[in-house]
Scaffold this active site. Structure first.
Site, short mmCIF file in Angstrom:
data_model
loop_
_atom_site.label_atom_id
_atom_site.label_comp_id
_atom_site.label_asym_id
_atom_site.label_seq_id
_atom_site.Cartn_x
_atom_site.Cartn_y
_atom_site.Cartn_z
N ASN A 258 -8.53 5.47 -1.42
CA ASN A 258 -9.17 5.23 -0.13
C ASN A 258 -9.43 3.75 0.15
O ASN A 258 -9.53 3.35 1.31
CB ASN A 258 -10.49 6.03 -0.08
CG ASN A 258 -11.37 5.67 1.09
OD1 ASN A 258 -11.02 5.89 2.23
ND2 ASN A 258 -12.54 5.09 0.80
N TYR B 14 -1.35 -3.98 8.97
CA TYR B 14 -1.94 -2.70 8.57
C TYR B 14 -0.90 -1.59 8.56
O TYR B 14 -0.76 -0.83 7.60
CB TYR B 14 -3.08 -2.38 9.53
CG TYR B 14 -3.96 -1.22 9.16
CD1 TYR B 14 -4.47 -1.06 7.87
CD2 TYR B 14 -4.35 -0.29 10.13
CE1 TYR B 14 -5.31 0.00 7.54
CE2 TYR B 14 -5.19 0.76 9.82
CZ TYR B 14 -5.67 0.91 8.53
OH TYR B 14 -6.50 1.95 8.22
N VAL B 15 -0.14 -1.51 9.65
CA VAL B 15 0.90 -0.49 9.77
C VAL B 15 1.97 -0.67 8.70
O VAL B 15 2.43 0.30 8.09
CB VAL B 15 1.51 -0.51 11.18
CG1 VAL B 15 2.74 0.39 11.25
CG2 VAL B 15 0.47 -0.05 12.21
N ALA B 16 2.37 -1.91 8.45
CA ALA B 16 3.39 -2.17 7.44
C ALA B 16 2.93 -1.69 6.07
O ALA B 16 3.68 -1.03 5.33
CB ALA B 16 3.72 -3.66 7.39
N GLY C 146 -12.88 2.91 -3.28
CA GLY C 146 -13.65 2.61 -2.07
C GLY C 146 -14.69 3.66 -1.82
O GLY C 146 -15.05 3.95 -0.69
#
Length: 254
Positions: free
Chosen positions: A95, A161-163, A17
């Site tokens: 990233n 996202y958190v998972a 990224g």
């Protein structure tokens, strides 16, 4: 006493990224410290090649390389392309991440959860499997994963996202124990809501700023500074860490 400098001359960094909001400043900062840089991109070829031209003008070697970092064959092909142009990376910065629309757990598509698993967990697994063996053979290496303050906040609508990022955290902590004997360090940088070239600071962020002990938002350069430090010999005895760059907005606890 003279000041300490982050010196990455003779090192090669690969940033996934690398043409993105935070990635491009990481690439510039690593190059300013003397590192040669492989700039990974998925779709933004123009941005990656423009960045490579900019980096080369500073006197370092640089090369743009395309891959879907969730596919084993693509990551292996990226390794071969980087090796042919620049050599084996000493530093990998994981990233890249898949973007998606945030919504509640009850509404979020399973496809989004799977996408976050692939770009957060599998991405880090494939990068490690593909690039770390050469670091082990040399007896020096840096793996830096870009996590997020969201991993500690558990805010509504951020479940996928958190998972993914919490799963990434587990993989990298285990990896740190496994590859430490060969002097390969593994750390995570967890940005807050940062200001970057395309993400400005305005009134919509006032409530966020009020919750930050420093009462302001940080910048993409703040994140890149920590990446460069962790990539250097100054951080030779730091491994297995999750370090927040959020002005104290989140505070990982013991």
């Amino acid at each position: 006493m003279s000041g300490m400098n982050i010196d990455l001359h003779g090192r090669l960094a690969l940033v996934t990224g690398g043409s993105g909001q935070l990635g491009r400043v990481m690439c510039r900062t690593l190059a300013r410290c003397g590192a040669d840089v492989a700039v990974h991109y998925h779709r933004n070829r123009e941005g990656a090649e423009g960045l490579v031209t900019e980096l080369r003008a500073t006197g370092v070697r640089a090369h743009a390389v395309q891959a879907d970092v969730t596919l084993p064959a693509d990551v292996r092909a990226m390794r071969d392309a980087v090796n042919a142009q620049l050599g084996d990376p000493d530093i990998i910065v994981n990233n890249a991440v898949i973007q998606f629309a945030w919504t509640s757990v009850l509404q979020q598509s399973p496809h989004d959860f799977e996408g976050q698993f692939r770009s957060s967990v599998l991405h880090n697994v494939l990068m490690a499997q593909t690039f770390v063996p050469a670091m082990q053979a040399r007896g020096w290496g840096r793996v830096i994963g870009i996590n997020t303050e969201c991993s500690l906040q558990n805010t509504p609508t951020q479940a996928a996202y958190v998972a993914g990022k919490r799963g990434m955290d587990g993989v990298l902590r285990v990896l740190a124990r496994e590859v430490g004997p060969q002097q390969v360090t593994v750390n995570q940088v967890a940005p807050g809501w940062m200001i970057s070239e395309d993400v400005s600071d305005d009134d919509t962020a006032s409530a966020y700023r009020e919750g930050v002990p420093l009462r302001r938002r940080g910048t993409d350069q703040d994140v890149a500074n920590l990446v460069a430090f962790l990539a250097s010999d100054l951080a030779a005895f730091i491994s297995g860490q999750f370090i927040s760059v959020s002005g104290g907005n989140v505070m990982p606890a013991i």
